[in-house]
Design an enzyme around this catalytic site. Structure first.
Site, PDB file in Angstrom:
ATOM      1  N   ARG A  69       0.708  -1.360   0.128  1.00  0.00           N
ATOM      2  CA  ARG A  69       0.106   0.127   0.006  1.00  0.00           C
ATOM      3  C   ARG A  69       0.845   1.206  -0.015  1.00  0.00           C
ATOM      4  O   ARG A  69       0.536   2.250   0.455  1.00  0.00           O
ATOM      5  CB  ARG A  69      -0.977   0.103   0.894  1.00  0.00           C
ATOM      6  N   GLY A  81       1.833   8.946   7.557  1.00  0.00           N
ATOM      7  CA  GLY A  81       2.786   9.528   6.862  1.00  0.00           C
ATOM      8  C   GLY A  81       2.556   9.690   5.603  1.00  0.00           C
ATOM      9  O   GLY A  81       3.020  10.854   4.761  1.00  0.00           O
ATOM     10  N   GLU A 126       1.058  13.007   5.544  1.00  0.00           N
ATOM     11  CA  GLU A 126       2.221  14.008   6.080  1.00  0.00           C
ATOM     12  C   GLU A 126       2.909  14.312   4.415  1.00  0.00           C
ATOM     13  O   GLU A 126       3.540  15.492   4.306  1.00  0.00           O
ATOM     14  CB  GLU A 126       3.141  13.228   6.918  1.00  0.00           C
ATOM     15  N   GLU A 157      -2.066   7.613  14.215  1.00  0.00           N
ATOM     16  CA  GLU A 157      -0.742   7.486  14.964  1.00  0.00           C
ATOM     17  C   GLU A 157      -1.257   7.165  16.324  1.00  0.00           C
ATOM     18  O   GLU A 157      -0.529   6.321  17.158  1.00  0.00           O
ATOM     19  CB  GLU A 157      -0.100   8.645  15.105  1.00  0.00           C
TER      20      GLU A 157
END
Ligand code: 1HE
Length: 263
Positions: A28, A111, A114, A134
């Site tokens: 993924r 991430g 991010e 997270e």
């Protein structure tokens, strides 16, 4: 870097647009250390030869975030070094010399979000979803999310996502200012490419100022911000390129604004 793994980033050029694809669909597009190295190299190459770039995923998702398998065994110091490496690679994108557009589909998680948030324009397909799991994983953001996502979403919304695992739809993400455009799935890539081409057509100094001055001005005080703005305004408008574009407008030769038609 393991060296034996297949390439996790594909880099190509369409005219002067760098196309950077995350190519680890079986995981993924989870961001491994190898992938971060390859992403850093792709960003460097793009900064040398392209006028804008797009980032997009392969397979069902844009990106599932940090490669959790690699991180189970890391010591505290290795974790810090890894996070600082993400910051370094992401800075090359966010505060480099060319604009980045991200084309987001499927999951944009941890991430992965991010990464999306260091690009300058985010385009999402209708089916896209956004999450920061997270908190549930017992970790924290480490790829500049606390600085970047909090500024885009606001502290309250980011905190909600991290504490509760809330998943945002594309519509919510657009409403919250996280994405600028929503497209049909089939048009996602073309839309990102078209936006990158428009941005690539601006003079490089204007683009540099847009990418590098605005966030720094936002981080500075009111008076310092206004002073810095006046320097950037003067620097850009005294170039030959700006002068010829301003004259083009005054001579009625420039392309008109693309004004949306009302219903
Ligand atoms: C992974 C990862 C990963 C998938 N690291 N291997 N990110 C997360 O907590 C999100 C974790 N991933 C998921 O929740 C799901 O994979 C998705 C919702 C994104 C996609 O679901 P799905 O059903 O399409 O895929 P899958 O079956 O869950 O995963 C397919 C494979 O990818 C599977 O491996 P396989 O060997 O069993 O086939 C998964 O283990 C693997 N995979 N995601 C490692 N993230 C700098 S700090 C940033 C901190 C974070 O990013 S925290 C959030 C991490």
């Amino acid at each position: 870097m393991s060296g034996s793994d297949a390439k996790t980033i594909e880099y190509s050029l369409i005219d002067d647009i760098a196309c950077i694809q995350l190519t680890r669909p079986s995981k993924r597009n989870a961001l491994s250390d190898q992938m971060m190295q390859e992403l850093g190299r792709a960003a460097e190459k793009a900064s040398r030869e392209a006028k804008a770039a797009i980032i997009y995923g392969s397979g069902k998702h844009f990106c599932a975030g940090l490669d959790l398998a690699e991180h189970v065994e890391k010591t505290a110091l290795e974790g810090i070094e890894s996070s600082r490496n993400w910051h370094d690679v992401f800075s090359r994108i966010q505060r480099g010399n060319i604009p980045y557009v991200s084309a987001l589909h499927g999951g944009v998680v941890g991430g992965g979000l991010e990464l999306a948030c260091v690009t300058h324009i985010r385009v999402a397909a209708k089916n896209t979803y956004f999450a920061l799991p997270e908190g549930a994983r017992g970790i924290f953001v480490g790829g500049s999310g606390s600085v970047n996502i909090s500024r885009i979403l606001g502290v309250a919304r980011m905190t909600d996502l991290m504490l509760t695992g809330r998943v945002l739809t594309s519509e919510e993400a657009e409403r919250f200012g996280l994405v600028a455009y929503i497209e049909e799935d089939e048009q996602l890539f073309d839309k990102a490419l078209a936006l990158a081409k428009v941005a690539a057509n601006n003079p490089p100094l204007s683009n540099y100022a847009i990418l590098n001055a605005i966030p720094r001005i936002c981080d500075s005080g009111h008076d310092e911000g206004l002073f810095f703005e006046s320097i950037m305004a003067s620097l850009t408008q005294t170039t030959d390129e700006a002068k010829s574009r301003l004259l083009e407008f005054l001579d009625k030769k420039s392309k008109p604004l693309n004004i949306p038609k009302g219903d």
